[in-house]
Design a protein around this motif. Structure first.
Motif, PDB file in Angstrom:
ATOM      1  N   ALA A   1     -27.780   8.030  10.195  1.00 40.40           N
ATOM      2  CA  ALA A   1     -28.668   6.959  10.672  1.00 40.40           C
ATOM      3  C   ALA A   1     -28.016   5.593  10.480  1.00 40.40           C
ATOM      4  N   GLY A   2     -28.019   4.783  11.538  1.00 42.85           N
ATOM      5  CA  GLY A   2     -27.487   3.430  11.453  1.00 42.85           C
ATOM      6  C   GLY A   2     -25.977   3.327  11.548  1.00 42.85           C
ATOM      7  N   MET A   3     -25.291   4.437  11.782  1.00 41.24           N
ATOM      8  CA  MET A   3     -23.826   4.420  11.831  1.00 41.24           C
ATOM      9  C   MET A   3     -23.322   4.271  13.255  1.00 41.24           C
ATOM     10  N   ASN A   4     -22.158   3.626  13.406  1.00 42.50           N
ATOM     11  CA  ASN A   4     -21.522   3.540  14.720  1.00 42.50           C
ATOM     12  C   ASN A   4     -20.727   4.816  14.997  1.00 42.50           C
ATOM     13  N   GLU A   5     -20.097   4.884  16.155  1.00 41.45           N
ATOM     14  CA  GLU A   5     -19.417   6.111  16.574  1.00 41.45           C
ATOM     15  C   GLU A   5     -18.293   6.515  15.622  1.00 41.45           C
ATOM     16  N   ASP A   6     -17.487   5.544  15.196  1.00 41.92           N
ATOM     17  CA  ASP A   6     -16.385   5.860  14.279  1.00 41.92           C
ATOM     18  C   ASP A   6     -16.905   6.355  12.938  1.00 41.92           C
ATOM     19  N   GLU A   7     -17.971   5.711  12.442  1.00 38.73           N
ATOM     20  CA  GLU A   7     -18.556   6.135  11.170  1.00 38.73           C
ATOM     21  C   GLU A   7     -19.144   7.533  11.288  1.00 38.73           C
ATOM     22  N   CYS A   8     -19.747   7.839  12.434  1.00 41.47           N
ATOM     23  CA  CYS A   8     -20.299   9.177  12.659  1.00 41.47           C
ATOM     24  C   CYS A   8     -19.200  10.243  12.638  1.00 41.47           C
ATOM     25  N   LYS A   9     -18.074   9.939  13.274  1.00 40.02           N
ATOM     26  CA  LYS A   9     -16.957  10.889  13.280  1.00 40.02           C
ATOM     27  C   LYS A   9     -16.446  11.133  11.866  1.00 40.02           C
ATOM     28  N   ALA A  10     -16.342  10.069  11.077  1.00 39.70           N
ATOM     29  CA  ALA A  10     -15.894  10.213   9.691  1.00 39.70           C
ATOM     30  C   ALA A  10     -16.897  11.028   8.879  1.00 39.70           C
ATOM     31  N   LEU A  11     -18.188  10.826   9.150  1.00 37.39           N
ATOM     32  CA  LEU A  11     -19.220  11.571   8.430  1.00 37.39           C
ATOM     33  C   LEU A  11     -19.180  13.049   8.795  1.00 37.39           C
ATOM     34  N   VAL A  12     -18.986  13.353  10.075  1.00 38.65           N
ATOM     35  CA  VAL A  12     -18.860  14.748  10.497  1.00 38.65           C
ATOM     36  C   VAL A  12     -17.720  15.432   9.739  1.00 38.65           C
ATOM     37  N   LYS A  13     -16.596  14.753   9.647  1.00 36.45           N
ATOM     38  CA  LYS A  13     -15.445  15.303   8.911  1.00 36.45           C
ATOM     39  C   LYS A  13     -15.802  15.544   7.452  1.00 36.45           C
ATOM     40  N   LEU A  14     -16.492  14.575   6.825  1.00 35.22           N
ATOM     41  CA  LEU A  14     -16.859  14.701   5.415  1.00 35.22           C
ATOM     42  C   LEU A  14     -17.821  15.869   5.199  1.00 35.22           C
ATOM     43  N   ILE A  15     -18.872  15.956   6.016  1.00 34.89           N
ATOM     44  CA  ILE A  15     -19.861  17.023   5.830  1.00 34.89           C
ATOM     45  C   ILE A  15     -19.227  18.388   6.062  1.00 34.89           C
ATOM     46  N   ARG A  16     -18.328  18.481   7.040  1.00 33.48           N
ATOM     47  CA  ARG A  16     -17.646  19.748   7.290  1.00 33.48           C
ATOM     48  C   ARG A  16     -16.778  20.134   6.080  1.00 33.48           C
ATOM     49  N   GLU A  17     -16.072  19.163   5.502  1.00 31.15           N
ATOM     50  CA  GLU A  17     -15.244  19.438   4.325  1.00 31.15           C
ATOM     51  C   GLU A  17     -16.100  19.877   3.141  1.00 31.15           C
ATOM     52  N   ILE A  18     -17.228  19.194   2.932  1.00 27.89           N
ATOM     53  CA  ILE A  18     -18.129  19.549   1.834  1.00 27.89           C
ATOM     54  C   ILE A  18     -18.683  20.956   2.036  1.00 27.89           C
ATOM     55  N   HIS A  19     -19.081  21.256   3.262  1.00 25.61           N
ATOM     56  CA  HIS A  19     -19.643  22.575   3.544  1.00 25.61           C
ATOM     57  C   HIS A  19     -18.613  23.677   3.343  1.00 25.61           C
ATOM     58  N   THR A  20     -17.390  23.422   3.775  1.00 24.86           N
ATOM     59  CA  THR A  20     -16.325  24.418   3.622  1.00 24.86           C
ATOM     60  C   THR A  20     -15.945  24.605   2.159  1.00 24.86           C
ATOM     61  N   THR A  21     -15.865  23.500   1.422  1.00 19.35           N
ATOM     62  CA  THR A  21     -15.399  23.542   0.037  1.00 19.35           C
ATOM     63  C   THR A  21     -16.484  23.993  -0.941  1.00 19.35           C
ATOM     64  N   MET A  22     -17.682  23.419  -0.803  1.00 17.62           N
ATOM     65  CA  MET A  22     -18.734  23.634  -1.790  1.00 17.62           C
ATOM     66  C   MET A  22     -19.641  24.823  -1.457  1.00 17.62           C
ATOM     67  N   LYS A  23     -19.598  25.286  -0.207  1.00 17.49           N
ATOM     68  CA  LYS A  23     -20.355  26.483   0.218  1.00 17.49           C
ATOM     69  C   LYS A  23     -21.875  26.302   0.131  1.00 17.49           C
ATOM     70  N   TYR A  24     -22.352  25.066   0.210  1.00 20.19           N
ATOM     71  CA  TYR A  24     -23.794  24.864   0.204  1.00 20.19           C
ATOM     72  C   TYR A  24     -24.426  25.435   1.470  1.00 20.19           C
ATOM     73  N   THR A  25     -25.618  25.970   1.338  1.00 18.71           N
ATOM     74  CA  THR A  25     -26.462  26.211   2.499  1.00 18.71           C
ATOM     75  C   THR A  25     -27.107  24.868   2.821  1.00 18.71           C
ATOM     76  N   THR A  26     -27.033  24.446   4.081  1.00 22.08           N
ATOM     77  CA  THR A  26     -27.432  23.076   4.427  1.00 22.08           C
ATOM     78  C   THR A  26     -28.374  23.048   5.618  1.00 22.08           C
ATOM     79  N   LEU A  27     -29.452  22.280   5.476  1.00 17.97           N
ATOM     80  CA  LEU A  27     -30.370  21.998   6.579  1.00 17.97           C
ATOM     81  C   LEU A  27     -30.334  20.502   6.816  1.00 17.97           C
TER      82      LEU A  27
END
Length: 269
Positions: free
Chosen positions: A187-213
């Motif tokens: 929320a409130g992020m521009n396109e570049d920030e959104c792309k960086a966030l997608v990368k971060l969430i994907r890394e967290i999901h891959t590394t930490m194995k959380y179930t995420t909603l």
């Protein structure tokens, strides 16, 4: 009631309903998440998405329905108990402690389940001291995961908006959740920030194995990240499917086009 965990389901929501006075905010919604999934929850404004999160964490109580974590009901349990059972969340409107440092915000999350008594802390027993050292190390590790380690001593309020979003995710991770609920992280992020966030969430999901909603209005974020997507509209479940199915679903397109039309009309009036 059968309390066995069905087919590896972490979260099972069945016929969830909540009424506020004469308004039905959530209407017979059923959602299930398998262990390790990253699932989206989308819908127009007012669809009931955040209300579902509030029901899961018992910020509000349902009128009817069931919510189960690992096959056991969590209805009626206090929010802090639900957190200790393994559910953590972020918020649509950032809820950090603004005068605390980034490090202190994460450290607070690590203390959500006390591992020593007040007496042990007061007399500085070796056991308590070791736990404190472990806590400091873990807080810095979590800040590093979200690329905030260099801001550890900065006040949360002094961080740019996008970094505050990252800090809130780190604090949610501090409780070592089984289930991570992300409420509009982009929320409130521009396109570049959104792309960086997608990368971060994907890394967290891959590394930490959380179930995420994840609730999100940025469709590019949802489509990039989520394996399955639930769509709410006017409090009811409209459909569920994979990203391609959701993108091409006429009911979903109609619901979102209606939201945009209403927004345009509001701006003119």
């Amino acid at each position: 009631m059968n309390t066995e965990n069905r087919n590896g389901e972490i979260l099972t929501i069945t016929d969830l309903t909540v009424d506020f006075g004469g308004v039905r905010a959530v209407n017979n919604v059923s959602i299930s998440l398998q262990a390790g999934e990253l699932v989206g929850l989308i819908g127009p404004n007012g669809a009931g998405k955040t209300t579902v999160f509030n029901l899961i964490t018992n910020a509000i109580q349902p009128t009817s329905g069931q919510i189960m974590l690992n096959g056991k009901s969590i209805l009626g349990k206090s929010p802090d108990k639900i957190c200790r059972l393994g559910i953590s969340r972020t918020f649509q409107n950032i809820r950090l402690f603004p005068q605390m440092t980034a490090y202190e915000n994460v450290e607070l999350g690590l203390h959500s389940s006390p591992r020593y008594s007040i007496a042990e802390a007061f007399v500085r027993l070796p056991h308590a001291h070791r736990i404190e050292l472990d806590t400091r190390k873990r807080a810095l590790e979590l800040l590093e995961i979200v690329n905030l380690k260099e801001f550890a001593r900065e006040r949360a309020s002094s961080l740019p908006y996008g970094l505050q979003r990252r800090l809130e995710i780190a604090r949610a991770m501090a409780t070592s959740p089984q289930l991570l609920l992300l409420d509009e992280p982009a929320a409130g992020m521009n396109e570049d920030e959104c792309k960086a966030l997608v990368k971060l969430i994907r890394e967290i999901h891959t590394t930490m194995k959380y179930t995420t909603l994840m609730i999100e209005h940025h469709m590019a974020v949802v489509m990039d990240l989520c394996e399955r997507i639930y769509v709410l509209n006017l409090g009811s479940l409209l459909t569920v499917g994979n990203p391609k199915e959701i993108q091409n679903n006429p009911q979903v397109i109609k619901a979102y086009l209606g939201e945009r039309k209403n927004a345009r009309e509001s701006s003119v009036s």
